[in-house]
Write an enzyme that holds these catalytic residues in place. Sequence first.
Site, mmCIF file in Angstrom:
data_model
loop_
_atom_site.group_PDB
_atom_site.id
_atom_site.type_symbol
_atom_site.label_atom_id
_atom_site.label_comp_id
_atom_site.label_asym_id
_atom_site.label_seq_id
_atom_site.Cartn_x
_atom_site.Cartn_y
_atom_site.Cartn_z
ATOM 1 N N GLY A 171 -82.702 26.735 42.679
ATOM 2 C CA GLY A 171 -83.789 25.752 42.704
ATOM 3 C C GLY A 171 -85.079 26.328 42.153
ATOM 4 N N ASP A 212 -75.585 29.309 45.881
ATOM 5 C CA ASP A 212 -76.010 27.914 45.775
ATOM 6 C C ASP A 212 -74.752 27.055 45.893
ATOM 7 O OD1 ASP A 212 -78.879 26.639 44.448
ATOM 8 O OD2 ASP A 212 -77.151 25.308 44.547
ATOM 9 N N ILE A 213 -74.967 25.758 46.160
ATOM 10 C CA ILE A 213 -73.827 24.834 46.122
ATOM 11 C C ILE A 213 -73.471 24.531 44.668
ATOM 12 C CG2 ILE A 213 -75.158 22.666 46.144
ATOM 13 C CD1 ILE A 213 -73.093 21.610 48.181
ATOM 14 N N ARG A 214 -74.453 24.756 43.774
ATOM 15 C CA ARG A 214 -74.201 24.576 42.346
ATOM 16 C C ARG A 214 -73.520 25.824 41.790
ATOM 17 N NH1 ARG A 214 -79.671 23.095 39.438
ATOM 18 N NH2 ARG A 214 -80.795 23.533 41.356
ATOM 19 N N ASP A 230 -71.946 26.548 50.335
ATOM 20 C CA ASP A 230 -72.465 25.259 50.793
ATOM 21 C C ASP A 230 -72.945 25.484 52.234
ATOM 22 O OD1 ASP A 230 -72.881 22.783 51.882
ATOM 23 O OD2 ASP A 230 -70.990 21.913 51.199
ATOM 24 N N TYR A 250 -87.976 14.523 55.690
ATOM 25 C CA TYR A 250 -88.232 15.909 55.275
ATOM 26 C C TYR A 250 -89.095 16.616 56.321
ATOM 27 C CZ TYR A 250 -89.860 19.702 52.181
ATOM 28 O OH TYR A 250 -90.173 20.915 51.618
#
Length: 327
Positions: free
Chosen positions: A11, A34-36, A54, A143
């Site tokens: 990110g 990362d989840i990516r 994740d 948030y």
Amino acid sequence: MRNILVTGAFGQIGSELIPALQQRYGAAQIIVSDIRMIPLQAHIGAEQSYEHVDCTQPQQILEVVRRRDIGTIYHLAALLSAVAEERPHLAWSINMGGLYNVLEAARQCQCRVFFPSSIGAFGPSTPRDHTPQVTVQRPTTMYGVTKAAGELLCDYYAARFGLDVRGLRLPGLISYVAPPGGGTTDYAVEIFYQALRYRHYRCFLGPATRLDMMYMPDASRAMIELMEADGGPLRHRNAYNVTAMSISPEDLAGEIRRHIPGFAIDYQVDPVRQSIADSWPRSLDDSAAREDWGWAPRFDLATMTADMLARLSETVTGPERPRPEAS
Ligand SMILES: NC(=O)c1ccc[n+]([C@@H]2O[C@H](COP(=O)([O-])OP(=O)(O)OC[C@H]3O[C@@H](n4cnc5c(N)ncnc54)[C@H](O)[C@@H]3O)[C@@H](O)[C@H]2O)c1
């Protein structure tokens, strides 16, 4: 020294925190997750330092923490404010569930944890100017709910299990490396790209919407300095107010105009993001961070703007070309 795991590392923050951590502790010590999947043109680390994690899956975190001999976790994975308002259930699952899983893994393996809270942890009943370190926190966004509850959960793990968990209430972050991830302060990054490309920006917040901001090099340094600080004098672990500047879109546009005289800004207010911004502080009191661990920003509006434009003008030039038609 045991290794450092960064979650949500691809990110906006991770893209600059990772190189800063690698420079400080050596690339071999930093595990990027990362989840990516790892980006093809990965500029933040080699394949061998990457783990797919994740954060909503507790076993994935625990397995990596054990196998990689992790001693510190910088837990960045989260949904940001505007995205969290669109997907509140998912935001609860990632922001709260992910934090809980990270704290549990840290408890079982005796890790230290960094948690990035936000100015979003405050709400409309908080004093909006010179917002104190300890004050009313009744956020009205999902948030903000996850950030305020996250601060409390971190404090609980510190008090109940003796975990060394530390956090910052970060303001809007401005960076030239990675695009922002769907927050209310994203305008303060977008404006630079549009100024360089089109000499024009249409802002989704009103001209006088004043919020705290910080340049990413200061933010990365603040995270590392807090984690390296002597724990003794720390009165507030979760989470310290930090800021570098309190600015509005018209302030930022005026500063950009000093470098790009023809730059024009107009406004098309997004009611969702405007109402989020209107519920946040206009300026934070960060004196506790200054007193307890020596926090001081190095970039103000003028120096941040000059540096952003210098860095981006190397890569962003002229209007975006239309993509060729797919054949
Ligand atoms: N950027 C800011 O202005 C700002 C300000 C205050 C606080 N923060 C906080 O700092 C942290 C990082 O912010 P950012 O700007 O880098 O966010 P970002 O949206 O740019 O990046 C978040 C990363 O988390 C990853 N992610 C999402 N779900 C995940 C999951 N289930 N498991 C693992 N990874 C997952 C995403 O792929 C992404 O790479 C967040 O907690 C955010 O709330 C950011």
